[in-house]
Design a protein around this motif. Structure first.
Motif, PDB file in Angstrom:
ATOM      1  N   LYS A  35      -1.249   7.663  -5.436  1.00 49.35           N
ATOM      2  CA  LYS A  35      -2.707   7.536  -5.475  1.00 49.35           C
ATOM      3  C   LYS A  35      -3.227   7.740  -6.895  1.00 49.35           C
ATOM      4  O   LYS A  35      -4.116   7.025  -7.352  1.00 49.35           O
ATOM      5  CB  LYS A  35      -3.343   8.544  -4.526  1.00 49.35           C
ATOM      6  N   LYS A  36      -2.628   8.700  -7.615  1.00 45.92           N
ATOM      7  CA  LYS A  36      -3.061   8.984  -8.989  1.00 45.92           C
ATOM      8  C   LYS A  36      -2.753   7.832  -9.935  1.00 45.92           C
ATOM      9  O   LYS A  36      -3.483   7.623 -10.900  1.00 45.92           O
ATOM     10  CB  LYS A  36      -2.423  10.270  -9.490  1.00 45.92           C
ATOM     11  N   ILE A  37      -1.672   7.092  -9.662  1.00 44.73           N
ATOM     12  CA  ILE A  37      -1.351   5.982 -10.558  1.00 44.73           C
ATOM     13  C   ILE A  37      -2.030   4.688 -10.145  1.00 44.73           C
ATOM     14  O   ILE A  37      -1.839   3.665 -10.778  1.00 44.73           O
ATOM     15  CB  ILE A  37       0.173   5.774 -10.710  1.00 44.73           C
ATOM     16  N   GLY A  38      -2.811   4.743  -9.050  1.00 40.99           N
ATOM     17  CA  GLY A  38      -3.638   3.597  -8.706  1.00 40.99           C
ATOM     18  C   GLY A  38      -3.156   2.678  -7.616  1.00 40.99           C
ATOM     19  O   GLY A  38      -3.666   1.560  -7.500  1.00 40.99           O
ATOM     20  N   SER A  39      -2.214   3.096  -6.802  1.00 36.60           N
ATOM     21  CA  SER A  39      -1.766   2.247  -5.681  1.00 36.60           C
ATOM     22  C   SER A  39      -2.859   2.190  -4.610  1.00 36.60           C
ATOM     23  O   SER A  39      -3.653   3.117  -4.466  1.00 36.60           O
ATOM     24  CB  SER A  39      -0.489   2.804  -5.072  1.00 36.60           C
ATOM     25  N   LYS A  40      -2.861   1.096  -3.870  1.00 35.58           N
ATOM     26  CA  LYS A  40      -3.840   0.927  -2.803  1.00 35.58           C
ATOM     27  C   LYS A  40      -3.553   1.884  -1.662  1.00 35.58           C
ATOM     28  O   LYS A  40      -2.403   2.075  -1.275  1.00 35.58           O
ATOM     29  CB  LYS A  40      -3.817  -0.512  -2.256  1.00 35.58           C
ATOM     30  N   SER A  41      -4.612   2.466  -1.106  1.00 33.33           N
ATOM     31  CA  SER A  41      -4.455   3.372   0.041  1.00 33.33           C
ATOM     32  C   SER A  41      -4.134   2.597   1.291  1.00 33.33           C
ATOM     33  O   SER A  41      -4.564   1.458   1.469  1.00 33.33           O
ATOM     34  CB  SER A  41      -5.736   4.172   0.251  1.00 33.33           C
ATOM     35  N   ASN A  45       0.828  -1.201   0.000  1.00 34.38           N
ATOM     36  CA  ASN A  45       0.000   0.000   0.000  1.00 34.38           C
ATOM     37  C   ASN A  45       0.869   1.260   0.000  1.00 34.38           C
ATOM     38  O   ASN A  45       2.092   1.205   0.115  1.00 34.38           O
ATOM     39  CB  ASN A  45      -0.991  -0.012   1.169  1.00 34.38           C
ATOM     40  N   ILE A  46       0.197   2.399  -0.121  1.00 33.64           N
ATOM     41  CA  ILE A  46       0.894   3.677  -0.250  1.00 33.64           C
ATOM     42  C   ILE A  46       1.794   3.953   0.950  1.00 33.64           C
ATOM     43  O   ILE A  46       2.922   4.431   0.800  1.00 33.64           O
ATOM     44  CB  ILE A  46      -0.125   4.820  -0.468  1.00 33.64           C
ATOM     45  N   ASP A  47       1.302   3.656   2.156  1.00 40.59           N
ATOM     46  CA  ASP A  47       2.085   3.934   3.363  1.00 40.59           C
ATOM     47  C   ASP A  47       3.433   3.214   3.339  1.00 40.59           C
ATOM     48  O   ASP A  47       4.476   3.801   3.633  1.00 40.59           O
ATOM     49  CB  ASP A  47       1.325   3.506   4.619  1.00 40.59           C
ATOM     50  N   ARG A  48       3.404   1.958   2.981  1.00 41.67           N
ATOM     51  CA  ARG A  48       4.646   1.174   2.949  1.00 41.67           C
ATOM     52  C   ARG A  48       5.579   1.625   1.836  1.00 41.67           C
ATOM     53  O   ARG A  48       6.797   1.643   2.009  1.00 41.67           O
ATOM     54  CB  ARG A  48       4.329  -0.310   2.811  1.00 41.67           C
ATOM     55  N   ILE A  49       5.009   2.004   0.700  1.00 37.74           N
ATOM     56  CA  ILE A  49       5.835   2.488  -0.402  1.00 37.74           C
ATOM     57  C   ILE A  49       6.529   3.787  -0.008  1.00 37.74           C
ATOM     58  O   ILE A  49       7.732   3.970  -0.261  1.00 37.74           O
ATOM     59  CB  ILE A  49       5.002   2.677  -1.686  1.00 37.74           C
ATOM     60  N   VAL A  50       5.797   4.702   0.637  1.00 43.71           N
ATOM     61  CA  VAL A  50       6.374   5.978   1.062  1.00 43.71           C
ATOM     62  C   VAL A  50       7.496   5.740   2.063  1.00 43.71           C
ATOM     63  O   VAL A  50       8.576   6.340   1.957  1.00 43.71           O
ATOM     64  CB  VAL A  50       5.288   6.908   1.653  1.00 43.71           C
ATOM     65  N   MET A  51       7.270   4.870   3.043  1.00 36.78           N
ATOM     66  CA  MET A  51       8.315   4.595   4.038  1.00 36.78           C
ATOM     67  C   MET A  51       9.535   3.940   3.402  1.00 36.78           C
ATOM     68  O   MET A  51      10.679   4.288   3.727  1.00 36.78           O
ATOM     69  CB  MET A  51       7.763   3.728   5.165  1.00 36.78           C
ATOM     70  N   ALA A  52       9.314   2.997   2.487  1.00 40.21           N
ATOM     71  CA  ALA A  52      10.433   2.330   1.821  1.00 40.21           C
ATOM     72  C   ALA A  52      11.216   3.311   0.955  1.00 40.21           C
ATOM     73  O   ALA A  52      12.454   3.306   0.959  1.00 40.21           O
ATOM     74  CB  ALA A  52       9.924   1.167   0.970  1.00 40.21           C
ATOM     75  N   PHE A  53      10.514   4.171   0.230  1.00 38.19           N
ATOM     76  CA  PHE A  53      11.180   5.151  -0.627  1.00 38.19           C
ATOM     77  C   PHE A  53      11.972   6.144   0.210  1.00 38.19           C
ATOM     78  O   PHE A  53      13.122   6.481  -0.127  1.00 38.19           O
ATOM     79  CB  PHE A  53      10.150   5.871  -1.501  1.00 38.19           C
ATOM     80  N   ALA A  54      11.380   6.631   1.302  1.00 41.66           N
ATOM     81  CA  ALA A  54      12.080   7.578   2.180  1.00 41.66           C
ATOM     82  C   ALA A  54      13.335   6.936   2.772  1.00 41.66           C
ATOM     83  O   ALA A  54      14.398   7.560   2.811  1.00 41.66           O
ATOM     84  CB  ALA A  54      11.154   8.064   3.287  1.00 41.66           C
ATOM     85  N   GLY A  55      13.225   5.714   3.224  1.00 40.39           N
ATOM     86  CA  GLY A  55      14.388   5.019   3.765  1.00 40.39           C
ATOM     87  C   GLY A  55      15.477   4.834   2.730  1.00 40.39           C
ATOM     88  O   GLY A  55      16.666   5.026   3.023  1.00 40.39           O
TER      89      GLY A  55
END
Length: 67
Positions: free
Chosen positions: A56-62, A2-12
């Motif tokens: 979110k715009k490209i369709g990832s799960k919230s 989901n978006i939360d995990r992607i954001v955390m992984a990208f930030a890390g």
């Protein structure tokens, strides 16, 4: 994922990359680390994250944080 995990992984990933680049090339790369940290800090209070909006715009799960 989901978006939360992607954001955390990208930030890390960006933080680790900028730390590596600061050791190899120039300490100015630490400004990227500071930028990511400040962005995470403001997103915790405002709920606004540019990466989350793009995902979110490209369709990832919230997730729970960025819905």
């Amino acid at each position: 994922m989901n978006i939360d995990r992607i954001v955390m992984a990208f930030a890390g990933f960006v933080i680790m990359l900028s730390l590596l680049l600061s050791q190899i090339y120039h300490p100015y790369w630490l400004f990227l680390t500071a930028f990511v940290g400040l962005n995470l800090f403001q997103a915790a209070f405002t709920g606004l994250c540019p990466l989350a909006m793009i995902l979110k715009k490209i369709g990832s799960k919230s997730g729970a944080a960025f819905s």
